[in-house]
Design an enzyme around this catalytic site. Structure first.
Site, PDB file in Angstrom:
ATOM      1  N   HIS A 134      38.199  45.338  33.403  1.00  0.00           N
ATOM      2  CA  HIS A 134      39.293  45.937  32.625  1.00  0.00           C
ATOM      3  C   HIS A 134      38.967  45.839  31.127  1.00  0.00           C
ATOM      4  O   HIS A 134      39.791  46.213  30.297  1.00  0.00           O
ATOM      5  CB  HIS A 134      40.605  45.185  32.871  1.00  0.00           C
ATOM      6  CG  HIS A 134      41.176  45.365  34.244  1.00  0.00           C
ATOM      7  ND1 HIS A 134      41.173  46.564  34.911  1.00  0.00           N
ATOM      8  CD2 HIS A 134      41.799  44.476  35.068  1.00  0.00           C
ATOM      9  CE1 HIS A 134      41.768  46.405  36.092  1.00  0.00           C
ATOM     10  NE2 HIS A 134      42.140  45.153  36.215  1.00  0.00           N
ATOM     11  N   ARG A 156      45.187  56.433  34.636  1.00  0.00           N
ATOM     12  CA  ARG A 156      46.408  56.831  35.342  1.00  0.00           C
ATOM     13  C   ARG A 156      47.494  57.153  34.328  1.00  0.00           C
ATOM     14  O   ARG A 156      47.551  56.522  33.256  1.00  0.00           O
ATOM     15  CB  ARG A 156      46.861  55.675  36.244  1.00  0.00           C
ATOM     16  CG  ARG A 156      47.963  56.038  37.199  1.00  0.00           C
ATOM     17  CD  ARG A 156      48.293  54.874  38.118  1.00  0.00           C
ATOM     18  NE  ARG A 156      49.169  55.311  39.198  1.00  0.00           N
ATOM     19  CZ  ARG A 156      49.770  54.497  40.052  1.00  0.00           C
ATOM     20  NH1 ARG A 156      49.567  53.187  39.964  1.00  0.00           N
ATOM     21  NH2 ARG A 156      50.549  54.963  40.995  1.00  0.00           N
TER      22      ARG A 156
HETATM   23  P1  A3P Z   1      51.565  51.519  42.844  1.00  0.00           P
HETATM   24  O1  A3P Z   1      52.004  50.190  42.338  1.00  0.00           O
HETATM   25  O2  A3P Z   1      52.117  52.656  42.023  1.00  0.00           O
HETATM   26  O3  A3P Z   1      51.814  51.711  44.288  1.00  0.00           O
HETATM   27  P2  A3P Z   1      44.894  48.763  40.829  1.00  0.00           P
HETATM   28  O4  A3P Z   1      44.092  48.983  42.032  1.00  0.00           O
HETATM   29  O5  A3P Z   1      44.235  49.252  39.579  1.00  0.00           O
HETATM   30  O6  A3P Z   1      45.412  47.389  40.749  1.00  0.00           O
HETATM   31  O7  A3P Z   1      46.151  49.745  40.970  1.00  0.00           O
HETATM   32  C1  A3P Z   1      47.108  49.512  41.946  1.00  0.00           C
HETATM   33  C2  A3P Z   1      47.835  50.808  42.224  1.00  0.00           C
HETATM   34  O8  A3P Z   1      46.999  51.650  43.023  1.00  0.00           O
HETATM   35  C3  A3P Z   1      49.092  50.558  43.025  1.00  0.00           C
HETATM   36  O9  A3P Z   1      49.991  51.609  42.663  1.00  0.00           O
HETATM   37  C4  A3P Z   1      48.573  50.710  44.446  1.00  0.00           C
HETATM   38  O10 A3P Z   1      49.568  50.953  45.398  1.00  0.00           O
HETATM   39  C5  A3P Z   1      47.634  51.885  44.279  1.00  0.00           C
HETATM   40  N1  A3P Z   1      46.602  51.945  45.321  1.00  0.00           N
HETATM   41  C6  A3P Z   1      45.933  50.916  45.893  1.00  0.00           C
HETATM   42  N2  A3P Z   1      45.076  51.360  46.821  1.00  0.00           N
HETATM   43  C7  A3P Z   1      45.203  52.703  46.865  1.00  0.00           C
HETATM   44  C8  A3P Z   1      44.604  53.727  47.652  1.00  0.00           C
HETATM   45  N3  A3P Z   1      43.706  53.442  48.593  1.00  0.00           N
HETATM   46  N4  A3P Z   1      44.981  54.994  47.415  1.00  0.00           N
HETATM   47  C9  A3P Z   1      45.906  55.290  46.481  1.00  0.00           C
HETATM   48  N5  A3P Z   1      46.519  54.374  45.707  1.00  0.00           N
HETATM   49  C10 A3P Z   1      46.172  53.083  45.887  1.00  0.00           C
END
Ligand code: A3P
Length: 322
Positions: A134, A156
């Protein structure tokens, strides 16, 4: 060894004292290190990463702001790049038994963020090595900037990224700390005082790098991957120098990678229901809704106006979101 550790702690303490600080999320102090806000352990981890990480020409770095779809992109990249070693439709694929953050570790949390300050030997990891971070673009280690390794950034929509981050952060906060209210988190976010923020400079750092060096940095958007996973996955494979062949496509390989990494599939895996990353954070917290536009359920009209204004002011000319 003890003396060295004590010296390190003193040095760390001195550095922290010299940095601007603000009360960040959940009333904890955050420090502005190299123009980005972070909690104290991350300052030390970033310095260690900058000092010790030696990039190889074929390394791949998955970069993002928290909650931008990192878990997903790590899985897609791993499944694509390692497809000759691990058949995506196989019942033994590593992504079925491990969370993608375990398979693709973060520099600042998993590799250089250990409390023991031990510098791990990364030279034996099978190539191409894939890492996550990050850390903003300008603060990546020199060897990443100077080598031919590739970076994929996932961005995003800040409205959704904020809501996702707020949910995640309040869930993982130790119970000894005050609850993080939506209002408190939102104020910090709009001022850029949030983990790895300001979000606008983080995004712009990678955006500009992708324009300056398109063969080194690929800039992807969560919403676009959601809308057309097939197209974006092929774009990513092309960028990484491992495009899918016609035979692979017609044989359903692209579809099986998409299926393997889909939100529904990953969320339902036992490892993601009950496992933990580095014995700390439960994997299930990385899978909440996986939708675009959930922010409408949380934002008041005044919040919409305020964040829209910040985005317009800081990112408007780049046409990234509207
Ligand atoms: P939401 O909280 O809006 O559901 P990161 O992976 O950077 O931590 O981001 C997490 C976000 O990505 C969360 O969003 C999570 O639900 C979503 N996410 C995780 N896996 C995913 C997948 N396979 N496809 C789409 N979104 C995903």
């Amino acid at each position: 060894m003890k003396e060295e550790e004590e010296a390190l702690c003193e040095e760390e303490e001195e550095l922290l004292q010299s940095l601007p600080k603000e009360k960040g999320w959940a009333s904890q102090y955050m420090y502005l290190y190299q123009q980005f806000w972070c909690f104290p352990p991350l300052v030390q981890a970033t310095i260690s990463f900058q000092k010790h990480f030696q990039a190889k020409h074929n390394d791949i770095v998955i970069a993002s702001l928290p909650k931008s779809g990192t878990t997903w992109l790590k899985a897609l990249a791993f499944a694509t790049v390692k497809r000759h070693r691990f058949v995506p439709s196989s019942q033994n694929h590593p992504l079925l038994n491990s969370n993608s953050h375990t398979i693709v570790p973060f520099f600042e949390f998993n590799i250089y963020g250990g409390e023991d300050n031990v510098i791990p030997d990364l030279s034996t990891i099978p190539e191409p090595r894939i890492f996550g971070t990050h850390i903003p673009f300008p603060s990546l280690s020199h060897s990443i900037h100077n080598s031919n390794c590739k970076i994929i950034y996932i961005c995003r929509n800040p409205f959704d990224a904020f809501i996702s981050h707020w949910h995640f952060f309040k869930t993982i906060l130790p119970s000894s700390l005050p609850t993080l209210t939506l209002e408190e988190a939102f104020e910090g976010y709009c001022e850029g005082i949030h983990p790895f923020g300001p979000f606008w400079s983080h995004i712009l750092g990678y955006w500009n790098a992708s324009k300056d060096k398109p063969s080194k940095v690929l800039f992807l958007k969560y919403e676009e991957i959601k809308a057309n996973t097939n197209f974006e996955l092929k774009r990513m494979a092309q960028f990484l120098g491992c495009p899918f062949t016609k035979e692979e496509e017609s044989g359903g390989l692209v579809d099986s990678i998409i299926e393997l990494c889909s939100f529904k599939k990953m969320k339902e895996l036992e490892i993601n229901k009950s496992g933990k990353i580095a014995n700390l954070i439960e994997n299930k917290h990385f899978f909440r809704k996986g939708e675009t536009g959930d922010w409408v359920n949380y934002f008041s009209p005044s919040m919409i106006e305020k964040l829209s204004k910040v985005i317009e002011e800081k990112l408007g000319e780049f046409g990234l979101f509207f």
